[in-house]
Design a protein around this motif. Sequence first.
Motif, PDB file in Angstrom:
ATOM      1  N   SER A   1       4.963   2.691  10.201  1.00  0.00           N
ATOM      2  CA  SER A   1       5.764   3.137   9.063  1.00  0.00           C
ATOM      3  C   SER A   1       4.804   3.631   8.005  1.00  0.00           C
ATOM      4  O   SER A   1       3.738   3.063   7.780  1.00  0.00           O
ATOM      5  CB  SER A   1       6.625   2.002   8.537  1.00  0.00           C
ATOM      6  N   MET A   2       5.150   4.731   7.402  1.00  0.00           N
ATOM      7  CA  MET A   2       4.292   5.335   6.400  1.00  0.00           C
ATOM      8  C   MET A   2       4.498   4.606   5.083  1.00  0.00           C
ATOM      9  O   MET A   2       5.620   4.429   4.636  1.00  0.00           O
ATOM     10  CB  MET A   2       4.670   6.800   6.210  1.00  0.00           C
ATOM     11  N   ARG A   3       3.416   4.209   4.473  1.00  0.00           N
ATOM     12  CA  ARG A   3       3.543   3.626   3.145  1.00  0.00           C
ATOM     13  C   ARG A   3       3.954   4.758   2.202  1.00  0.00           C
ATOM     14  O   ARG A   3       3.390   5.844   2.240  1.00  0.00           O
ATOM     15  CB  ARG A   3       2.184   3.075   2.703  1.00  0.00           C
ATOM     16  N   PRO A   4       4.947   4.496   1.330  1.00  0.00           N
ATOM     17  CA  PRO A   4       5.329   5.574   0.429  1.00  0.00           C
ATOM     18  C   PRO A   4       4.152   5.963  -0.456  1.00  0.00           C
ATOM     19  O   PRO A   4       3.406   5.111  -0.926  1.00  0.00           O
ATOM     20  CB  PRO A   4       6.476   4.988  -0.394  1.00  0.00           C
ATOM     21  N   SER A   5       3.987   7.268  -0.622  1.00  0.00           N
ATOM     22  CA  SER A   5       2.857   7.759  -1.387  1.00  0.00           C
ATOM     23  C   SER A   5       2.947   7.275  -2.826  1.00  0.00           C
ATOM     24  O   SER A   5       3.994   7.326  -3.441  1.00  0.00           O
ATOM     25  CB  SER A   5       2.864   9.280  -1.357  1.00  0.00           C
ATOM     26  N   SER A   6       1.835   6.764  -3.318  1.00  0.00           N
ATOM     27  CA  SER A   6       1.843   6.232  -4.677  1.00  0.00           C
ATOM     28  C   SER A   6       0.732   6.889  -5.468  1.00  0.00           C
ATOM     29  O   SER A   6      -0.386   6.991  -5.001  1.00  0.00           O
ATOM     30  CB  SER A   6       1.628   4.732  -4.624  1.00  0.00           C
ATOM     31  N   THR A   7       1.056   7.352  -6.657  1.00  0.00           N
ATOM     32  CA  THR A   7       0.028   7.973  -7.465  1.00  0.00           C
ATOM     33  C   THR A   7      -0.509   6.946  -8.435  1.00  0.00           C
ATOM     34  O   THR A   7       0.041   5.865  -8.603  1.00  0.00           O
ATOM     35  CB  THR A   7       0.589   9.145  -8.268  1.00  0.00           C
ATOM     36  N   PHE A   8      -1.584   7.323  -9.075  1.00  0.00           N
ATOM     37  CA  PHE A   8      -2.208   6.476 -10.071  1.00  0.00           C
ATOM     38  C   PHE A   8      -1.202   6.116 -11.163  1.00  0.00           C
ATOM     39  O   PHE A   8      -1.132   4.987 -11.621  1.00  0.00           O
ATOM     40  CB  PHE A   8      -3.384   7.241 -10.661  1.00  0.00           C
ATOM     41  N   PHE A   9      -0.376   7.104 -11.560  1.00  0.00           N
ATOM     42  CA  PHE A   9       0.555   6.865 -12.654  1.00  0.00           C
ATOM     43  C   PHE A   9       1.673   5.925 -12.250  1.00  0.00           C
ATOM     44  O   PHE A   9       2.057   5.049 -13.015  1.00  0.00           O
ATOM     45  CB  PHE A   9       1.117   8.185 -13.174  1.00  0.00           C
ATOM     46  N   LYS A  10       2.167   6.093 -11.026  1.00  0.00           N
ATOM     47  CA  LYS A  10       3.217   5.183 -10.564  1.00  0.00           C
ATOM     48  C   LYS A  10       2.700   3.750 -10.554  1.00  0.00           C
ATOM     49  O   LYS A  10       3.382   2.819 -10.981  1.00  0.00           O
ATOM     50  CB  LYS A  10       3.676   5.586  -9.161  1.00  0.00           C
ATOM     51  N   ASP A  11       1.465   3.578 -10.071  1.00  0.00           N
ATOM     52  CA  ASP A  11       0.874   2.242 -10.035  1.00  0.00           C
ATOM     53  C   ASP A  11       0.771   1.666 -11.437  1.00  0.00           C
ATOM     54  O   ASP A  11       1.100   0.506 -11.674  1.00  0.00           O
ATOM     55  CB  ASP A  11      -0.534   2.290  -9.409  1.00  0.00           C
ATOM     56  N   GLY A  12       0.306   2.506 -12.357  1.00  0.00           N
ATOM     57  CA  GLY A  12       0.119   2.056 -13.730  1.00  0.00           C
ATOM     58  C   GLY A  12       1.440   1.643 -14.357  1.00  0.00           C
ATOM     59  O   GLY A  12       1.530   0.605 -15.020  1.00  0.00           O
ATOM     60  N   ILE A  13       2.475   2.439 -14.109  1.00  0.00           N
ATOM     61  CA  ILE A  13       3.773   2.128 -14.706  1.00  0.00           C
ATOM     62  C   ILE A  13       4.331   0.846 -14.104  1.00  0.00           C
ATOM     63  O   ILE A  13       4.929   0.019 -14.799  1.00  0.00           O
ATOM     64  CB  ILE A  13       4.710   3.335 -14.569  1.00  0.00           C
ATOM     65  N   LYS A  14       4.067   0.665 -12.818  1.00  0.00           N
ATOM     66  CA  LYS A  14       4.500  -0.581 -12.178  1.00  0.00           C
ATOM     67  C   LYS A  14       3.857  -1.784 -12.866  1.00  0.00           C
ATOM     68  O   LYS A  14       4.492  -2.783 -13.166  1.00  0.00           O
ATOM     69  CB  LYS A  14       4.085  -0.538 -10.695  1.00  0.00           C
ATOM     70  N   ARG A  15       2.549  -1.652 -13.128  1.00  0.00           N
ATOM     71  CA  ARG A  15       1.850  -2.761 -13.800  1.00  0.00           C
ATOM     72  C   ARG A  15       2.364  -2.945 -15.220  1.00  0.00           C
ATOM     73  O   ARG A  15       2.493  -4.060 -15.699  1.00  0.00           O
ATOM     74  CB  ARG A  15       0.344  -2.479 -13.822  1.00  0.00           C
ATOM     75  N   LEU A  16       2.657  -1.822 -15.867  1.00  0.00           N
ATOM     76  CA  LEU A  16       3.134  -1.895 -17.253  1.00  0.00           C
ATOM     77  C   LEU A  16       4.468  -2.620 -17.322  1.00  0.00           C
ATOM     78  O   LEU A  16       4.720  -3.408 -18.231  1.00  0.00           O
ATOM     79  CB  LEU A  16       3.277  -0.478 -17.802  1.00  0.00           C
ATOM     80  N   LYS A  17       5.331  -2.366 -16.329  1.00  0.00           N
ATOM     81  CA  LYS A  17       6.660  -2.982 -16.334  1.00  0.00           C
ATOM     82  C   LYS A  17       6.566  -4.498 -16.213  1.00  0.00           C
ATOM     83  O   LYS A  17       7.452  -5.214 -16.646  1.00  0.00           O
ATOM     84  CB  LYS A  17       7.496  -2.426 -15.179  1.00  0.00           C
ATOM     85  N   LYS A  18       5.502  -4.967 -15.585  1.00  0.00           N
ATOM     86  CA  LYS A  18       5.360  -6.414 -15.411  1.00  0.00           C
ATOM     87  C   LYS A  18       4.945  -7.098 -16.707  1.00  0.00           C
ATOM     88  O   LYS A  18       5.087  -8.308 -16.845  1.00  0.00           O
ATOM     89  CB  LYS A  18       4.301  -6.699 -14.334  1.00  0.00           C
ATOM     90  N   ASN A  19       4.392  -6.325 -17.639  1.00  0.00           N
ATOM     91  CA  ASN A  19       3.914  -6.882 -18.889  1.00  0.00           C
ATOM     92  C   ASN A  19       5.085  -6.967 -19.876  1.00  0.00           C
ATOM     93  O   ASN A  19       5.511  -5.975 -20.453  1.00  0.00           O
ATOM     94  CB  ASN A  19       2.808  -5.965 -19.424  1.00  0.00           C
ATOM     95  N   LYS A  20       5.612  -8.186 -20.065  1.00  0.00           N
ATOM     96  CA  LYS A  20       6.849  -8.347 -20.849  1.00  0.00           C
ATOM     97  C   LYS A  20       6.650  -7.932 -22.296  1.00  0.00           C
ATOM     98  O   LYS A  20       7.487  -7.265 -22.891  1.00  0.00           O
ATOM     99  CB  LYS A  20       7.300  -9.814 -20.795  1.00  0.00           C
TER     100      LYS A  20
END
Lengths: 325, 352
Positions: free
Chosen positions: B28-47
Amino acid sequence: MSEQQKNDNLVEIRHLKEYFNVNVGFFKSRPLKAVDDVSFTIKRGETLGLVGESGCGKTTVGRTILNLYKPTSGEIIYDGKPIKSKSDIKGFRKKATMVFQDPYSSLNPRMTVSDIIAEPLDVHDMYKSKEERRERILELMGYVGLNSEHASRYAHEFSGGQRQRIGIARSLAINPEFIVCDEPVSALDVSIQAQVINMFDELQEKLGLTYLFIAHDLLVVRHISDRIAVMYLGKLVELADAKEIYDHPQHPYSKSLLSAVPVPDPKTARANKRIVLSGDIPSPLNAPSGCPFRTRCAYATAKCAEAMPELKEISSGHFAACNIL
Amino acid sequence: MENKPFSTQVCLDDFIPATDEEKEYMVSMRPSSTFFKDGIKRLKKNKIAVISFFIIVIITLAAIFAPMFWPYSYDQMLGVNPGQPVDNSFLNLAPFEYGQSEIARMEAGESVVPHIFGTDSQGRDYFIRVVYGTRISLAVGFFASIIVLLIGLAVGSVSGYAGGKVDLIIMRIVDIIYSLPDMLMVILLASVLKMVLDNALEGTVLSKIGSNILSLFIVFGLLYWVSMARLIRGQILSLKEQEYVLAARAAGAGGKWVIFKHLIPNCFSVIIISTALQIPSAIFTESYLSFLGLGVNAPMPSLGSLASDALNGLSSYPSRLVIPAVVISLIVLSLNLFGDGLRDAFDPKLNS
């Protein structure tokens, strides 16, 4: 292409010198002779291997040939025409490209694979429609064995070998005649090295490419090269056919370098005598006078300190620069 | 093959090679993730960063839309009606108090929008003045940061990419500007520019905004780009040694191409973070310049000038100082916390 043209020298380097200014004091700078008076030719369709130890100027030669560094002096003649003015360089960029050593830093992490591969096309505006660009990208990816699904991905999602393939696809984008391969396999592990090397061979056959193959892995160079040039401290010391140089190296440095090649047969390996040089490679900032190798050479005489010996043809097609020959 | 109970014999059926279909299923192909998507994911975790972000959004939306449906305007003196004597009952109302005419209207059954923050000494609704003040502060913050960003980015990238003498000269200029005492310069420039701009702006649309605000932008543009320029130069100096830049040059790309396609996209995280942190400092500077009387032209309020006006009646009407002070603190604090969150999410050096 006629037979006559095929035998032409595609690239000819005459007395190429590349000095970098290095600051040694607060206001003082001294030239670092990275490449000092190197001349050779590369025939159309052949692979010239360039070997030597780290810091001997191999990479600088490759980059200077592509005019990425402005040569301090000397001439670069491509296809019979000297490359000097800006317009010469612009035309030259559409014919000659480069494959880089480190597949991790040579791909922009913010660009998708298709943008990376198409970059030379974009720079030279070499397509008419988006469709044409896309087709060309897919064709190039096919050449290097990448899947078309990879086109929209980013470089960090690939392994080292795949990344190097992306880099090779990029260098093929403009349909080059001449590619400088700057240690393209030294950052890969051995099984991937074999795949990539074989791919270079296949591409050469299919697209009629000419390579300048820079490496320090002597077995790889032997496998891929038609002729081999050996460099030491910015100077060319020996140049001959691949087989000839491996069987009968003439220059004392080449002899020692080639004796270091590991042989996969213990019997031959034991029979071969390893020539171990004494001392370290001198700093290129204050290279020894005359022949740069004389400080480590077993045959050095007073004459060697006077002047760099000329590159002499000692047998047909075999050149070496040493006073004892 | 029958397996005996309690036997350790391995069942060979478990080890038959997978069929092609089964293999296909496993790939299964891992969905392509860009630097920005990763960053926003991390940002969302920061309450804290998320909460700060929502506070900023709410304040910004309120500053933009509240004046549209609020019945009072920021310069309307409620006690003053043409043809009638001045109604002093509207001056200095406490929160949720009403003037005499409004009480009369309410008794007649009409609904009256309350003065939720009261009124000021001239009978102007304080809530709308705070909203306008917020508007000015945010506008100054955002536009000043954009000006700083544009100048800093242009100078920094040229200086970093060109290197050599160009770099040396630009960086010495930066050093000189850096060494000037900024407060003194801001006050001097603001007062000089005010005189120059007042004449130049007369009769144009910009005169309504006031020469003070414009001179603030100019001051920001002139003084605060230096740290941004230094930051970007540093980034570009290290990025331009990357092999992909060399690869672009080998493909024949010029300086413009390299800067826009390779260098700037790669210092994007630094740019976003420092711009986000620049906004609160601009708001702060605007506030205290207004507090010192160098900010917006009266009757246009800004949070700083509101606080400054409130000083006169501090003992009687403390809420008038507290409200703008709280709004400034809220904006600056949430922007700072959001900026910190952005840095944590996008600065790869901090990621473990």
